[in-house]
Enzyme design. Structure first.
Site, mmCIF file in Angstrom:
data_model
loop_
_atom_site.group_PDB
_atom_site.id
_atom_site.type_symbol
_atom_site.label_atom_id
_atom_site.label_comp_id
_atom_site.label_asym_id
_atom_site.label_seq_id
_atom_site.Cartn_x
_atom_site.Cartn_y
_atom_site.Cartn_z
ATOM 1 N N HIS A 93 12.488 63.922 2.811
ATOM 2 C CA HIS A 93 13.956 63.878 2.773
ATOM 3 C C HIS A 93 14.442 63.857 1.332
ATOM 4 O O HIS A 93 15.370 64.603 0.962
ATOM 5 C CB HIS A 93 14.426 62.630 3.521
ATOM 6 N N GLU A 94 13.825 63.025 0.497
ATOM 7 C CA GLU A 94 14.244 62.935 -0.903
ATOM 8 C C GLU A 94 13.898 64.211 -1.670
ATOM 9 O O GLU A 94 14.678 64.671 -2.508
ATOM 10 C CB GLU A 94 13.595 61.718 -1.566
ATOM 11 N N HIS A 111 16.544 66.713 -0.946
ATOM 12 C CA HIS A 111 17.745 66.499 -1.762
ATOM 13 C C HIS A 111 17.610 67.200 -3.111
ATOM 14 O O HIS A 111 18.535 67.869 -3.585
ATOM 15 C CB HIS A 111 17.963 65.002 -2.008
#
Length: 285
Positions: free
Chosen positions: A142-143, A146
């Site tokens: 997820h990071e 980003h």
């Protein structure tokens, strides 16, 4: 593309304000002096402040959280973190981010940095202690998503635009009030009255602007969740979000809240969608 978006957005602001101050307002018999200079200063402070913050974001995040950047892994967990982030970064076609661990007891992680190839991914001690490896992998993905999506730069761009609006229009409205009271450049209100009106207007406009920024922040969380699903599978990301339901509220503050996987705030001022909404969006993929 992000640089072109930045340039075109700022040109759009200048053109819009030029039309507003030189065409629209004169139609109603209102003529403002010095608006061009005011706009320049508003853009300098609004955009400049946001991008200076972005350029310093890695150092500021490390200092704010007391995070330790992993240079040489000391434990099996740190070795796994480095290897997993390296693999995910390669799959997402970005440079290897710095990896750090900080002492927060909430289950959380965040990414920040001005460049796709020079970012930072940090995880809390609570995440390492309370999540299974598959769930940790999904959070890391997820990071990384980003970073790959350029969310830090885009969010900074939007923040800079709304900052410019707040600074500019607070003074435009204060000047209109002053003119209505029979003076120019704050003379109708008096110096201290003018400053007080500007400060109140900046608070009001800033609150309205934050609604826009937080709306975008919520949208990009869905995109990062989907990016994680593409990298490691949606079942892992759903399991990670389910686990987050048992976490205490985030201890991150300021801009880091928007960059963490666990959000803060309610309704229009929430930095993240609800965990249930995020899970439902993943299930529909």
């Amino acid at each position: 593309m992000r640089i072109m978006l930045f340039i075109l957005t700022n040109i759009g602001i200048i053109v819009t304000f030029g039309i507003f101050t030189n065409i629209v307002l004169p139609l109603f018999g209102v003529r403002l002096e010095g608006t061009g200079l005011l706009l320049v200063f508003a853009a300098m402070f609004g955009m400049g402040g946001s991008f200076i913050s972005l350029l310093l974001s890695k150092k500021m995040a490390i200092k704010a959280t007391g995070a330790r950047v992993i240079e040489q892994p000391r434990t099996a967990d740190e070795q796994w973190l480095m290897q997993t982030v390296a693999r995910l970064a390669k799959e997402a076609n970005i440079g290897m981010p710095s990896v750090a661990v900080y002492g927060g007891q909430e289950i959380n992680a965040f990414a920040t940095g001005a460049k796709r190839d020079d970012a930072l991914v940090a995880v809390s001690a609570g995440l390492l202690q309370n999540m299974q490896r598959d769930e940790q992998e999904a959070v890391l993905a997820h990071e990384v998503a980003h970073i790959a999506n350029g969310d830090m730069v885009t969010l900074t761009l939007i923040q800079g635009v709304v900052n410019t609006f707040v600074i500019f229009f607070a003074r435009i409205v204060a000047n209109l009030v002053s003119n209505a009271l029979g003076g120019r450049n704050g003379q109708g209100l008096g110096f201290f009255g003018y400053i007080a009106v500007v400060m109140v207007l900046e608070v009001i406009f800033g609150l309205l602007a934050s609604v826009v920024v937080h709306w975008f922040s919520r949208k990009r969380e869905y995109a990062a969740d989907a990016g994680s699903a593409r990298l490691v599978g949606k079942d892992k990301m759903i399991a990670a979000l389910q686990r987050l339901k048992g976490s205490k509220e985030t201890e991150l503050e300021g801009n880091l809240v928007a960059f963490g996987i666990l959000g803060k705030g309610r309704e229009l001022l929430a930095t993240h969608p609800s965990l249930d909404d995020r899970i439902a969006a993943l299930q529909r993929l």
